[in-house]
Design an enzyme around this catalytic site. Structure first.
Site, PDB file in Angstrom:
ATOM      1  N   GLY A 103      51.982  44.516  45.712  1.00  0.00           N
ATOM      2  CA  GLY A 103      50.931  43.862  46.468  1.00  0.00           C
ATOM      3  C   GLY A 103      51.402  42.844  47.493  1.00  0.00           C
ATOM      4  N   GLU A 115      53.323  36.086  45.846  1.00  0.00           N
ATOM      5  CA  GLU A 115      52.425  37.003  45.141  1.00  0.00           C
ATOM      6  C   GLU A 115      51.204  37.266  46.021  1.00  0.00           C
ATOM      7  OE1 GLU A 115      51.732  39.275  43.302  1.00  0.00           O
ATOM      8  OE2 GLU A 115      51.256  38.682  41.249  1.00  0.00           O
ATOM      9  N   ASP A 116      50.572  38.420  45.815  1.00  0.00           N
ATOM     10  CA  ASP A 116      49.422  38.762  46.645  1.00  0.00           C
ATOM     11  C   ASP A 116      48.179  37.937  46.305  1.00  0.00           C
ATOM     12  OD1 ASP A 116      49.061  40.033  44.180  1.00  0.00           O
ATOM     13  OD2 ASP A 116      48.577  41.993  45.023  1.00  0.00           O
ATOM     14  N   ASP A 127      44.444  35.812  40.092  1.00  0.00           N
ATOM     15  CA  ASP A 127      43.118  36.112  39.571  1.00  0.00           C
ATOM     16  C   ASP A 127      42.998  35.371  38.221  1.00  0.00           C
ATOM     17  OD1 ASP A 127      40.706  37.698  39.723  1.00  0.00           O
ATOM     18  OD2 ASP A 127      41.563  39.116  38.327  1.00  0.00           O
ATOM     19  N   LYS A 161      41.826  33.326  43.691  1.00  0.00           N
ATOM     20  CA  LYS A 161      40.456  33.592  43.232  1.00  0.00           C
ATOM     21  C   LYS A 161      40.185  32.651  42.056  1.00  0.00           C
ATOM     22  CE  LYS A 161      39.505  38.288  43.215  1.00  0.00           C
ATOM     23  NZ  LYS A 161      39.345  39.575  42.486  1.00  0.00           N
ATOM     24  N   PHE A 181      36.095  41.763  44.746  1.00  0.00           N
ATOM     25  CA  PHE A 181      37.299  42.589  44.726  1.00  0.00           C
ATOM     26  C   PHE A 181      37.704  42.925  46.148  1.00  0.00           C
ATOM     27  CE2 PHE A 181      40.172  46.068  44.019  1.00  0.00           C
ATOM     28  CZ  PHE A 181      40.889  45.612  42.921  1.00  0.00           C
ATOM     29  N   VAL A 182      38.937  42.546  46.491  1.00  0.00           N
ATOM     30  CA  VAL A 182      39.403  42.710  47.869  1.00  0.00           C
ATOM     31  C   VAL A 182      40.542  43.719  47.961  1.00  0.00           C
ATOM     32  CG1 VAL A 182      38.662  40.456  48.729  1.00  0.00           C
ATOM     33  CG2 VAL A 182      40.868  40.663  47.564  1.00  0.00           C
ATOM     34  N   ARG A 205      46.305  49.616  50.675  1.00  0.00           N
ATOM     35  CA  ARG A 205      47.299  48.554  50.882  1.00  0.00           C
ATOM     36  C   ARG A 205      47.663  48.383  52.345  1.00  0.00           C
ATOM     37  NH1 ARG A 205      49.435  47.122  45.811  1.00  0.00           N
ATOM     38  NH2 ARG A 205      49.642  48.818  44.310  1.00  0.00           N
TER      39      ARG A 205
HETATM   40  P1  IMP Z   1      46.152  38.109  37.356  1.00  0.00           P
HETATM   41  O1  IMP Z   1      47.303  38.301  36.407  1.00  0.00           O
HETATM   42  O2  IMP Z   1      44.830  38.321  36.682  1.00  0.00           O
HETATM   43  O3  IMP Z   1      46.207  36.809  38.107  1.00  0.00           O
HETATM   44  O4  IMP Z   1      46.208  39.319  38.353  1.00  0.00           O
HETATM   45  C1  IMP Z   1      46.993  39.363  39.464  1.00  0.00           C
HETATM   46  C2  IMP Z   1      47.064  40.815  39.932  1.00  0.00           C
HETATM   47  O5  IMP Z   1      45.805  41.482  39.782  1.00  0.00           O
HETATM   48  C3  IMP Z   1      47.368  40.879  41.400  1.00  0.00           C
HETATM   49  O6  IMP Z   1      48.755  40.883  41.636  1.00  0.00           O
HETATM   50  C4  IMP Z   1      46.677  42.162  41.820  1.00  0.00           C
HETATM   51  O7  IMP Z   1      47.538  43.264  41.654  1.00  0.00           O
HETATM   52  C5  IMP Z   1      45.507  42.316  40.886  1.00  0.00           C
HETATM   53  N1  IMP Z   1      44.226  41.870  41.485  1.00  0.00           N
HETATM   54  C6  IMP Z   1      43.458  40.840  41.096  1.00  0.00           C
HETATM   55  N2  IMP Z   1      42.365  40.716  41.871  1.00  0.00           N
HETATM   56  C7  IMP Z   1      42.456  41.697  42.796  1.00  0.00           C
HETATM   57  C8  IMP Z   1      41.615  42.084  43.910  1.00  0.00           C
HETATM   58  O8  IMP Z   1      40.565  41.499  44.229  1.00  0.00           O
HETATM   59  N3  IMP Z   1      42.047  43.167  44.635  1.00  0.00           N
HETATM   60  C9  IMP Z   1      43.202  43.839  44.349  1.00  0.00           C
HETATM   61  N4  IMP Z   1      44.005  43.507  43.330  1.00  0.00           N
HETATM   62  C10 IMP Z   1      43.638  42.447  42.550  1.00  0.00           C
HETATM   63 MG    MG Z   2      47.239  45.840  42.024  1.00  0.00          MG
END
Ligand code: IMP
Ligand code: MG
Length: 180
Positions: A44, A99-100, A103, A131, A152-153, A165
């Protein structure tokens, strides 16, 4: 290909490029006189990282990690797996994790603990998107591109079932249904 609904632009290519250049300038200023080890999280972060490092004027090395916290859908399992570790040693280096999106925070929390244990001189985080509404664990974010609501983006590196992507802008999927 799942039916992902309609795409609605959230940040244009121009808005993103302006913000990424600002982040690059800020990072350049903050790390003056030092060199930087940039760790990109596959897949990402690739597009963001490619633009970001080109606006950083410092001696800099690149390395990558691949982790998996999600399957092919959009809901968190809470499980973080290392699919690819770093090629280089980071002990004594100034490390910036790129990191992208943050969440739940589970992925970044795990990576911070893992890399901190390797003895870097410093360890900071730079995320394209934050987020905050979805946070489950606290993670320090040093550089943030944009804070976004709980939508969701896709685009600019972010995927839905591995697609989108490559979009040069960031879009919201309206009517996206697989959310848990
Ligand atoms: P976390 O561990 O819940 O913080 O998730 C992080 C990962 O979830 C990111 O690196 C993304 O791959 C994925 N992710 C979370 N939200 C989104 C979104 O809105 N769009 C696309 N990927 C997301
Ligand atoms: Mg992903």
């Amino acid at each position: 290909m799942p039916n992902a609904g309609e795409l609605r632009v959230l940040y244009t290519r121009e808005a993103i490029s302006g913000r990424v250049a600002e982040l690059g300038r800020q990072i350049t200023a903050d790390y003056q006189g030092r060199s930087l080890c940039v760790v990109g999280i596959l897949k990402g972060a690739t597009i963001f990282l490619a633009d970001l490092v080109r606006s950083i004027s410092l001696p800099l090395t690149l390395d990558f990690m691949a982790v998996s916290s999600y399957g092919h859908a959009t809901s968190s399992t809470g499980v973080v797996r290392i699919l690819k570790d770093l090629d280089t040693h980071i002990a004594g280096h100034h490390v910036l994790i790129v990191e992208d999106i943050v969440d739940s925070g589970l992925t970044l929390r795990y990576l911070l603990n893992l890399l901190a244990a390797r003895g870097p001189a410093s360890l900071r985080t730079c995320v394209f998107l934050d987020k905050p509404a979805r946070r489950e664990v606290e993670v320090p974010l040093d550089y943030v591109g944009f804070a976004i609501p709980d939508v969701f983006v896709v685009g600019y590196g972010l995927d839905y079932a591995e697609d989108y992507r490559h979009l040069p802008y960031l879009a919201v999927i309206d009517g996206e249904k697989s959310r848990g």
